[in-house]
Design a protein around this motif. Structure first.
Motif, mmCIF file in Angstrom:
data_model
loop_
_atom_site.group_PDB
_atom_site.id
_atom_site.type_symbol
_atom_site.label_atom_id
_atom_site.label_comp_id
_atom_site.label_asym_id
_atom_site.label_seq_id
_atom_site.Cartn_x
_atom_site.Cartn_y
_atom_site.Cartn_z
ATOM 1 N N VAL A 28 15.915 27.318 -0.247
ATOM 2 C CA VAL A 28 15.484 25.973 -0.648
ATOM 3 C C VAL A 28 16.653 25.005 -0.607
ATOM 4 O O VAL A 28 16.522 23.871 -0.135
ATOM 5 C CB VAL A 28 14.835 26.005 -2.050
ATOM 6 N N VAL A 29 17.822 25.440 -1.071
ATOM 7 C CA VAL A 29 19.007 24.575 -1.062
ATOM 8 C C VAL A 29 19.382 24.202 0.369
ATOM 9 O O VAL A 29 19.687 23.044 0.656
ATOM 10 C CB VAL A 29 20.182 25.265 -1.790
ATOM 11 N N VAL A 30 19.337 25.152 1.279
ATOM 12 C CA VAL A 30 19.680 24.876 2.675
ATOM 13 C C VAL A 30 18.664 23.913 3.303
ATOM 14 O O VAL A 30 19.047 22.951 3.975
ATOM 15 C CB VAL A 30 19.763 26.189 3.481
ATOM 16 N N VAL A 31 17.374 24.153 3.061
ATOM 17 C CA VAL A 31 16.343 23.283 3.645
ATOM 18 C C VAL A 31 16.465 21.876 3.091
ATOM 19 O O VAL A 31 16.440 20.894 3.836
ATOM 20 C CB VAL A 31 14.938 23.876 3.399
ATOM 21 N N TRP A 32 16.587 21.741 1.774
ATOM 22 C CA TRP A 32 16.704 20.410 1.182
ATOM 23 C C TRP A 32 18.017 19.741 1.566
ATOM 24 O O TRP A 32 18.076 18.530 1.727
ATOM 25 C CB TRP A 32 16.588 20.485 -0.332
ATOM 26 N N GLY A 33 19.074 20.523 1.715
ATOM 27 C CA GLY A 33 20.370 19.959 2.076
ATOM 28 C C GLY A 33 20.413 19.421 3.495
ATOM 29 O O GLY A 33 21.125 18.466 3.787
ATOM 30 N N THR A 34 19.638 20.022 4.379
ATOM 31 C CA THR A 34 19.626 19.552 5.770
ATOM 32 C C THR A 34 18.576 18.480 6.007
ATOM 33 O O THR A 34 18.557 17.866 7.075
ATOM 34 C CB THR A 34 19.374 20.717 6.737
ATOM 35 N N MET A 36 18.952 11.314 11.643
ATOM 36 C CA MET A 36 19.042 11.448 13.094
ATOM 37 C C MET A 36 17.712 11.135 13.766
ATOM 38 O O MET A 36 17.680 10.466 14.802
ATOM 39 C CB MET A 36 19.499 12.867 13.466
ATOM 40 N N VAL A 37 16.617 11.599 13.184
ATOM 41 C CA VAL A 37 15.302 11.366 13.787
ATOM 42 C C VAL A 37 14.938 9.888 13.745
ATOM 43 O O VAL A 37 14.411 9.335 14.714
ATOM 44 C CB VAL A 37 14.233 12.238 13.086
ATOM 45 N N MET A 60 13.425 7.432 16.780
ATOM 46 C CA MET A 60 12.033 6.972 16.809
ATOM 47 C C MET A 60 11.752 6.143 15.557
ATOM 48 O O MET A 60 12.469 6.265 14.575
ATOM 49 C CB MET A 60 11.060 8.157 16.917
ATOM 50 N N PRO A 61 10.721 5.333 15.584
ATOM 51 C CA PRO A 61 10.390 4.506 14.419
ATOM 52 C C PRO A 61 10.051 5.370 13.195
ATOM 53 O O PRO A 61 9.543 6.488 13.336
ATOM 54 C CB PRO A 61 9.167 3.709 14.870
#
Length: 67
Positions: free
Chosen positions: A26-32, A39-40, A44-45
């Motif tokens: 969870v920490v890795v997913v939320w941190g990234t 970047m996204v 794109m809008p």
């Protein structure tokens, strides 16, 4: 009455390890999440990036619910 320790109960130790691994995930997913969103949005809008993120989440949820 004797007190039970985690070393005497291997299933409790395993569930603790699993909980710790899930917390790290969870920490890795939320941190990234924040850097990836930045970047996204540059490419794109914001409305389209939100739609894409929701579509990906719906696909992942559908797969998890099918299990």
């Amino acid at each position: 009455m004797k007190q039970a320790f985690a070393s005497e109960m291997p299933h409790q130790n395993l569930s603790h390890r699993r909980a710790l691994a899930m917390l790290c995930l969870v920490v890795v997913v939320w941190g990234t999440n924040w850097p990836m969103t930045k970047m996204v949005v540059r490419e794109m809008p914001p409305l389209w990036s939100t739609a894409a993120r929701c579509a990906i989440a719906a696909g992942v949820l559908a797969v998890l619910l099918a299990l």
